[in-house]
Design a protein around this motif. Structure first.
Motif, mmCIF file in Angstrom:
data_model
loop_
_atom_site.group_PDB
_atom_site.id
_atom_site.type_symbol
_atom_site.label_atom_id
_atom_site.label_comp_id
_atom_site.label_asym_id
_atom_site.label_seq_id
_atom_site.Cartn_x
_atom_site.Cartn_y
_atom_site.Cartn_z
ATOM 1 N N MET A 471 0.850 -1.191 0.000
ATOM 2 C CA MET A 471 0.000 0.000 0.000
ATOM 3 C C MET A 471 0.884 1.239 0.000
ATOM 4 O O MET A 471 2.113 1.135 0.058
ATOM 5 C CB MET A 471 -0.926 -0.005 1.220
ATOM 6 N N ASP A 475 -1.195 5.150 3.745
ATOM 7 C CA ASP A 475 -2.124 4.105 4.199
ATOM 8 C C ASP A 475 -1.458 3.186 5.206
ATOM 9 O O ASP A 475 -2.079 2.760 6.186
ATOM 10 C CB ASP A 475 -2.630 3.302 3.001
ATOM 11 N N LEU A 523 -9.029 0.405 5.420
ATOM 12 C CA LEU A 523 -8.425 1.624 4.893
ATOM 13 C C LEU A 523 -9.470 2.544 4.266
ATOM 14 O O LEU A 523 -9.404 3.771 4.418
ATOM 15 C CB LEU A 523 -7.357 1.279 3.856
ATOM 16 N N ASP A 524 -10.439 1.958 3.557
ATOM 17 C CA ASP A 524 -11.498 2.767 2.959
ATOM 18 C C ASP A 524 -12.300 3.504 4.031
ATOM 19 O O ASP A 524 -12.633 4.681 3.881
ATOM 20 C CB ASP A 524 -12.435 1.887 2.123
ATOM 21 N N SER A 527 -10.294 6.355 5.531
ATOM 22 C CA SER A 527 -10.242 7.501 4.623
ATOM 23 C C SER A 527 -11.564 8.252 4.601
ATOM 24 O O SER A 527 -11.599 9.479 4.560
ATOM 25 C CB SER A 527 -9.890 7.034 3.211
#
Length: 601
Positions: A471, A475, A523-524, A527
């Motif tokens: 990544m 991240d 991670l999504d 974010s």
């Protein structure tokens, strides 16, 4: 060639950041009125605010000497510039009035106590001189022909109806932020006195009573009847306001209001914290309804991160997030088995014959002793001797012996019967309760499993071959920052050199999982919301399925003592008023509502 832009061009560029649409102009002008100490504010608009916006207040006003300065960029009475973090007012940049004057026709009429009224006008950046004007007090700001000097901006405006809706939303948010101030919103598109579209009077009383009254006026009685008062504090931050029960949820995030030091904001951190607080009680297609205020020392939050001041940045974001999550969860736990009153209203609506009102017959309600003696006199002495008595009970209803009299005084009453081998019919002192036994028991089992998990932790299983995920450096850093939190949920990660991480353990409850996909989902969420409940949601989804399979099944007949034991356990267990997906586990009907269904009063 580098050239210096003239003042008019600079103001028009600034207007593009500060004034996006008529609602933005209304926001800036109403905030100025609040900062001026106004107790009553009137807002008039015409044609969706495109041709006229007029804001009248009873605040402190401005002198004739101050009026020209008020139209200069970066001229303000709200800060002295020595400490840009010590912001205690809505406005502080000194950009709104000159920006509005650069793109529209702006007139300001004002009067301070003990002086004569004065007026000044600016049109497309061209300013007139100060003139005497008649005014009792306060300030009147009139903005006509918004964006006439920048006609390209007019093409991006929506319909009048959409712009009016946006103006109304802005005024309602500011009305919630300032319950001690009265607001009147009026549509004067057709001339004359116009039509009042929104009005609230100034509230009185302490913080919670004033806010309760204002939210009732703005959001409706249903919200405040089904909302819990919130009051929590942590490390210099205080959280107050009201949050609705999970059973009073919405199909979209249209009833979520956040205020930081009185300023309406839309902040990803706070939205993520709200989602974390409720995600155990609502399915993903339902949204909680809240009105929450965070108050703190101005130095702990930066409000100067967005031209419209709609976003903020906390010095300690983790503290702010934790305060929202813990404050809401504590309040929801304190609500116990309570369910929203709208559930009963919807039930009554379903029972009432559509399109007709029951005829009302006046009658005297007998006292409890009279009712008891009447029941005893009417009761059959021997079921065998009474023809047709066996047929009095429907095949799908199981009638139980009379419960102990004192049970009816308890919140969920005493079980009287089981209907269709699932629904418990309980009698209370003031009416009756219908309980979905499967949904209620599922919630009780789920809460026990969660308590056991919290006590013993989530077991993890080591991967034979660690999953390596590449990544970006950003991240990778974000994921490793929450590695300890993920470990408590059974997900073990560690750096693998460069910008890669290795997943060495996954939650045992989940069985075989796609570790890479799980990490990318986390991670999504980080974010999008600034936090992630992906792993916890998956773990608790498994617990929910286990609870479902381990709970009382529909179709099983329950004895009276079992039904009453379930009712007592519901009363003692937090969150038992809704199932794992936010649906109600019981419906309560008051005797007055039942009698109204049958035309009695």
């Amino acid at each position: 060639m580098i050239r210096q832009l003239d003042e008019t061009a600079i103001n028009r560029i600034a207007a593009g950041e500060v004034v996006e649409r008529p609602a933005s102009a209304v926001k800036e002008l109403v905030e100025n009125a609040i900062d001026a100490g106004a107790r009553r504010i009137e807002i008039d608009y015409a044609d969706g605010g495109k041709t006229l916006i007029r804001v009248r207040d009873d605040g402190c006003g401005m002198s004739s000497d101050d009026l020209p300065l008020a139209l200069s960029r970066h001229a303000t009475s709200k800060i002295d510039g020595t400490d840009l973090l010590d912001i205690r007012s809505f406005g502080f940049r000194g950009e709104a009035l000159p920006s509005l004057g650069a793109v529209g026709r702006l007139t300001i009429t004002s009067r301070v106590e003990g002086a004569e009224g004065a007026s000044i006008a600016v049109s497309g950046g061209r300013q007139s001189g100060v003139k005497p004007a008649a005014l009792n007090g306060g300030t009147v700001v009139e903005l006509r022909d918004l964006f006439y000097a920048t006609p390209a901006r007019l093409k991006f405006l929506r319909t009048d109806r959409a712009e009016v809706q946006s103006i109304t939303d802005v005024v309602k948010r500011l009305a919630m932020a300032e319950p001690l101030v009265g607001f009147t919103l009026r549509d004067v598109s057709d001339g004359g006195e116009g039509r009042v579209t929104f009005r609230v009077a100034p509230e009185n009383g302490d913080l919670f009573s004033a806010l309760h009254g204002r939210l009732t006026a703005v959001l409706g009685k249903d919200f405040t009847e089904n909302a819990l008062a919130i009051d929590a504090e942590r490390e210099g931050l205080r959280l107050t306001g009201f949050a609705a029960l999970p059973t009073y949820s919405r199909g979209a995030a249209v009833a979520q209001f956040f205020f930081v030091n009185g300023r309406p904001v839309r902040d990803k951190l706070l939205i993520g914290a709200l989602r974390a607080a409720y995600f155990d009680f609502l399915s993903r297609d339902r949204y909680p309804a809240v009105c929450l205020f965070i108050d703190c020392d101005p130095h702990l939050v930066d409000v100067n991160v967005h031209p419209a001041k709609s976003e903020v940045r906390f010095r300690a974001p983790g503290v702010a997030r934790g305060l929202v999550v813990s404050g809401l969860r504590h309040a929801l736990a304190g609500a116990g088995h309570r369910s929203s009153s709208t559930v009963s209203q919807q039930t009554l609506g379903a029972l009432r014959p559509e399109g007709q009102e029951a005829r009302v017959y006046q009658m005297d309600r007998p006292g409890p002793r009279t009712v008891q003696s009447s029941y005893e006199w009417q009761a059959p002495r021997d079921p065998i001797e009474t023809p047709g008595f066996a047929e009095m009970s429907a095949p799908s209803a199981r009638v139980e012996p009379d419960p102990e009299p004192h049970d009816e005084a308890l919140p969920l009453g005493a079980a009287r019967a089981q209907l269709h081998e699932n629904y418990i019919l309980a009698q209370t002192a003031t009416g009756l309760v219908i309980v979905d036994a499967h949904a209620a028991h599922e919630r009780l089992v789920y809460e026990k499993l969660k308590a056991q998990m919290a006590q013993n932790g989530v077991a993890s299983q080591a991967l034979l071959i660690p999953e390596v995920v590449d990544m970006s450096a950003q991240d990778c850093a974000a994921l490793l920052e929450i590695a300890d939190d993920l470990a408590t949920l059974g997900l073990g990660i560690e750096p693998f050199g460069g910008t890669a991480i290795a997943v060495r353990e996954t939650p045992a409850l989940l069985g075989r999982v796609d570790a890479k996909a799980m990490v990318l989902d986390i991670l999504d969420e980080l974010s999008d919301l600034g936090s992630s409940q992906s792993v916890q949601a998956k773990v608790e989804a498994v617990l929910s399925r286990v609870a479902c399979h381990g709970s009382v099944r529909t179709g099983r007949r329950m004895r009276a003592e079992e039904m009453n034991a379930l009712l007592r356990e519901m009363e003692a267990t937090p969150h038992s008023g809704q199932c794992n997906h936010g649906r109600p586990t019981y419906v309560e009907l008051k005797m007055t509502d039942i009698e109204r269904l049958f035309g009695r009063t």
